[in-house]
Design a protein around this motif. Structure first.
Motif, PDB file in Angstrom:
ATOM      1  N   VAL A  89       0.835  -1.195   0.000  1.00 57.17           N
ATOM      2  CA  VAL A  89       0.000   0.000   0.000  1.00 57.17           C
ATOM      3  C   VAL A  89       0.879   1.258   0.000  1.00 57.17           C
ATOM      4  N   ASP A  90       1.935   1.246   0.803  1.00 54.37           N
ATOM      5  CA  ASP A  90       2.838   2.404   0.856  1.00 54.37           C
ATOM      6  C   ASP A  90       3.453   2.675  -0.513  1.00 54.37           C
ATOM      7  N   GLU A  91       3.759   1.621  -1.244  1.00 49.22           N
ATOM      8  CA  GLU A  91       4.334   1.791  -2.569  1.00 49.22           C
ATOM      9  C   GLU A  91       3.326   2.434  -3.518  1.00 49.22           C
ATOM     10  N   ALA A 127      -5.037  -2.346   9.248  1.00 53.28           N
ATOM     11  CA  ALA A 127      -6.242  -2.991   9.776  1.00 53.28           C
ATOM     12  C   ALA A 127      -7.514  -2.222   9.449  1.00 53.28           C
ATOM     13  N   ASN A 128      -7.413  -0.907   9.325  1.00 50.65           N
ATOM     14  CA  ASN A 128      -8.609  -0.098   9.114  1.00 50.65           C
ATOM     15  C   ASN A 128      -8.213   1.233   8.483  1.00 50.65           C
ATOM     16  N   ALA A 129      -9.211   2.068   8.221  1.00 54.21           N
ATOM     17  CA  ALA A 129      -8.959   3.325   7.527  1.00 54.21           C
ATOM     18  C   ALA A 129      -8.187   4.319   8.375  1.00 54.21           C
ATOM     19  N   ALA A 130      -8.297   4.224   9.707  1.00 50.75           N
ATOM     20  CA  ALA A 130      -7.513   5.116  10.566  1.00 50.75           C
ATOM     21  C   ALA A 130      -6.022   4.806  10.437  1.00 50.75           C
ATOM     22  N   GLU A 131      -5.677   3.520  10.461  1.00 50.35           N
ATOM     23  CA  GLU A 131      -4.279   3.137  10.267  1.00 50.35           C
ATOM     24  C   GLU A 131      -3.799   3.525   8.873  1.00 50.35           C
ATOM     25  N   ALA A 134      -3.087   7.261   8.732  1.00 49.49           N
ATOM     26  CA  ALA A 134      -1.818   7.571   9.389  1.00 49.49           C
ATOM     27  C   ALA A 134      -0.637   7.184   8.505  1.00 49.49           C
ATOM     28  N   GLY A 135      -0.760   6.029   7.815  1.00 48.70           N
ATOM     29  CA  GLY A 135       0.306   5.592   6.923  1.00 48.70           C
ATOM     30  C   GLY A 135       0.513   6.543   5.763  1.00 48.70           C
ATOM     31  N   ALA A 140       3.643  11.140   3.118  1.00 51.21           N
ATOM     32  CA  ALA A 140       3.585  12.479   2.509  1.00 51.21           C
ATOM     33  C   ALA A 140       2.573  13.321   3.275  1.00 51.21           C
ATOM     34  N   ALA A 141       3.086  14.170   4.136  1.00 51.75           N
ATOM     35  CA  ALA A 141       2.207  14.952   5.008  1.00 51.75           C
ATOM     36  C   ALA A 141       1.317  15.908   4.233  1.00 51.75           C
ATOM     37  N   ASP A 142       1.724  16.270   3.002  1.00 49.14           N
ATOM     38  CA  ASP A 142       0.929  17.234   2.240  1.00 49.14           C
ATOM     39  C   ASP A 142      -0.161  16.583   1.402  1.00 49.14           C
TER      40      ASP A 142
END
Length: 303
Positions: A89-91, A127-131, A134-135, A140-142
């Motif tokens: 997912v990060d990729e 596990a969920n949309a909150a995680e 955060a990922g 990328a904070a922007d």
């Protein structure tokens, strides 16, 4: 009198449109025709969905890339937790960022086996949309992150309060907007909004509206996502199974009534589930007072 509405409105009207990626040549033509039709209305963004279980992932990515390359629209790519590790997912997030995407709709996603199956997080996945939110923000904070909200409760949530707990977790993780599941009774939305605000959640909660293209199909979809279908709505479509032209007129009437009532009560942001059909959504936006911002908007480039 409704005629005075537009004179009274002091805030700008903001719309966004949701599309799904095509899986046939005909659906491809319909999608891009719809995007071209709605683009002059100047949406804040257009989102592109994943299928159940992430089954349209590659087509979603391809559609988003073409929106970036061939239009002046701002895409919001859907991303789910289903069927992928955190690293995978990060990729995808990094790939979107490199392609110019700065807005992601972060969702848990439907069970890989489809509606009715129990959701199981992927081993090593979010596990969920909150995680997931955060990922995304860690990478990328922007990137702007929108999430889902459920005026009638997510089908997997034990209570409305538990559902709002999850929304709060998504906001704490960095979500800056919530888009609701579609609904047909505006009281559900306003009661939900009261409870959300009472919990100290102050991000925009944008109502998601769906013009009813096919009543029977919509009813099945509503049952899967926990949306109630009022009896008055069923009565309006009764006997029109084989009358497409009249169904369209009724669909515009129903959706316009709902949207205009929301507008009267101070709502200025709307998210439309277009089902890749532009005409009904365009007509509803027109009735809300939205007009093309630039009739010379560039046409889509040939693929």
């Amino acid at each position: 009198m409704r005629a005075s509405r537009f004179a009274k409105r002091t805030k700008p009207l903001n719309v966004s449109f949701e599309f799904f990626p095509p899986n046939t040549d005909e659906m491809e033509r319909t999608l891009w025709s719809s995007i071209e039709r709605l683009a002059p209305l100047g949406p804040n963004f257009v989102s592109v969905t994943y299928g159940a279980g992430g089954t349209t992932r590659e087509r979603t990515h391809a559609t988003v890339r073409r929106i970036i390359g061939d239009t002046g629209l701002t895409p919001a790519a859907h991303l789910t937790c289903v069927g992928a590790t955190r690293e995978e997912v990060d990729e995808i997030v990094r790939g979107y960022y490199a392609a110019g995407v700065r807005h992601i709709v972060a969702l848990r996603g439907d069970p890989a086996g489809g509606a009715g199956d129990r959701y199981q997080p992927h081993p090593g996945g979010y596990a969920n949309a909150a995680e997931l939110t955060a990922g995304i923000k860690r990478i990328a904070a922007d990137i702007e992150v929108s999430v889902s909200a459920y005026p009638e409760k997510h089908p997997d949530s034990a209570t409305v309060d538990a559902d709002i707990d999850m929304l709060k977790a998504k906001v704490d993780a960095g979500a800056s907007r919530a888009i609701t599941q579609f609904f047909f009774e505006n009281d559900f939305y306003f009661h939900y909004l009261e409870r959300v605000r009472a919990r100290g959640i102050h991000i925009p909660i944008v109502p998601g509206l769906i013009p009813v293209q096919n009543f029977q199909t919509m009813t099945r979809f509503a049952a899967r996502c926990g949306t109630s279908v009022p009896s008055w709505l069923a009565e309006r479509f009764e006997g029109l199974e084989n009358d497409v032209a009249t169904r369209k007129l009724i669909a515009i009437s129903v959706a316009a009534e709902q949207a205009l009532d929301l507008l009267d009560q101070g709502v200025n942001d709307f998210h439309f589930y277009t089902m890749n059909r532009a005409d009904l959504v365009y007509a509803i936006c027109h009735l809300l007072g939205l007009r093309p911002q630039d009739m010379r908007a560039p046409a889509l480039q040939a693929s």
